[in-house]
Design an enzyme around this catalytic site. Structure first.
Site, PDB file in Angstrom:
ATOM      1  N   LYS A  38       2.993   1.663  -7.870  1.00  0.00           N
ATOM      2  CA  LYS A  38       2.546   2.679  -6.917  1.00  0.00           C
ATOM      3  C   LYS A  38       1.968   1.963  -5.715  1.00  0.00           C
ATOM      4  O   LYS A  38       1.103   1.095  -5.871  1.00  0.00           O
ATOM      5  CB  LYS A  38       1.508   3.600  -7.564  1.00  0.00           C
ATOM      6  CG  LYS A  38       1.092   4.790  -6.703  1.00  0.00           C
ATOM      7  CD  LYS A  38       0.259   5.775  -7.515  1.00  0.00           C
ATOM      8  CE  LYS A  38      -0.097   7.010  -6.697  1.00  0.00           C
ATOM      9  NZ  LYS A  38      -0.787   8.052  -7.499  1.00  0.00           N
ATOM     10  N   SER A 119       2.327   8.956  -3.714  1.00  0.00           N
ATOM     11  CA  SER A 119       0.964   9.500  -3.563  1.00  0.00           C
ATOM     12  C   SER A 119       1.093  10.904  -2.989  1.00  0.00           C
ATOM     13  O   SER A 119       1.634  11.075  -1.898  1.00  0.00           O
ATOM     14  CB  SER A 119       0.141   8.624  -2.622  1.00  0.00           C
ATOM     15  OG  SER A 119       0.118   7.290  -3.061  1.00  0.00           O
TER      16      SER A 119
END
Length: 228
Positions: A38, A119
């Site tokens: 991520k 996100s």
């Protein structure tokens, strides 16, 4: 180099990390070498020594049972539970695309499959003041196909179709939809599934019930085939 898959959602708090964990766990349980990545994580707690705990990475690591180090999972970790562009404005350490790409290439060189989580939704800005970076820029740069995570309940048709249309216009390839918070036999949620498939042309790959430890209706081989 690895085969990769991007996990986006119709909004924040939709369950992307949980679904990413299910994807990682499915491949790991099947004996495949899979990792998690991520670019930026917001809303993280601090350890006693003041360092930040990358919460999403910790969840996936423990849930899926993988041995990958948390340090390799995310190059940017912030405390404030806001968009990464604002978190970096408050805390410093703004997101740089070259850092995101370098860290991803290092993970992909070590593993056969990488699940990449976004996100917030696809329009979430990662950087703005120093370098303007949208999630779609990361997806383009890393050449990632995507799956869309959506809540199975009321309002999901609008969220799914808007996300699909935006990604289609931006040339971002999509593999399908994963419905989270699903209630089997619920008439509205069954209709939501049918309408999302009809209006986007994407398949609903799995309907996930709260607490599921496996992905219903899809095999590890079928999950692996989503990656490229």
């Amino acid at each position: 180099m690895s085969r990769n898959l991007f996990v986006t959602g119709t909004g924040t708090e939709i369950g992307k990390t949980y679904v990413a964990g299910l994807l990682v766990k499915t491949l790991h349980d099947a004996g495949l070498d899979v990792a998690y990545y991520k670019a930026a994580m917001s809303g993280n707690d601090r350890r006693a020594d003041g360092s930040l705990i990358p919460g999403d990475a910790l969840f996936v690591k423990e849930f899926a049972g993988i041995t990958q180090s948390m340090e390799s999972m995310c190059p940017y970790v912030y405390e404030h539970a806001v968009s990464p562009h604002l978190a970096s404005r408050l805390e410093g350490n703004p997101v740089r695309m070259e850092v995101v790409e370098k860290a991803f290439r290092e993970v992909s060189a070590e593993h056969d499959y990488v699940v990449v989580e976004g996100s917030g939704g696809i329009l979430c800005p990662l950087g703005y003041d120093e370098e303007r970076i949208q999630l779609e820029d990361v997806v383009h740069r890393l050449r990632l196909p995507s799956v869309i995570v959506a809540d199975a309940g009321l309002g999901t048709i609008n969220g799914v179709v808007l996300t699909y249309e935006y990604m289609r216009q931006k040339g971002l390839p999509m593999r399908g939809i994963l419905f989270n918070h699903y209630h089997e036999g619920d008439l509205m949620e069954e209709d939501n599934r049918n309408m999302c498939e009809e209006m986007t042309g994407l398949p609903v790959l799995s309907c996930i019930v709260k607490g599921d430890k496996t992905l219903a209706g899809i095999t590890a081989e079928q999950v692996a085939a989503l990656f490229s």
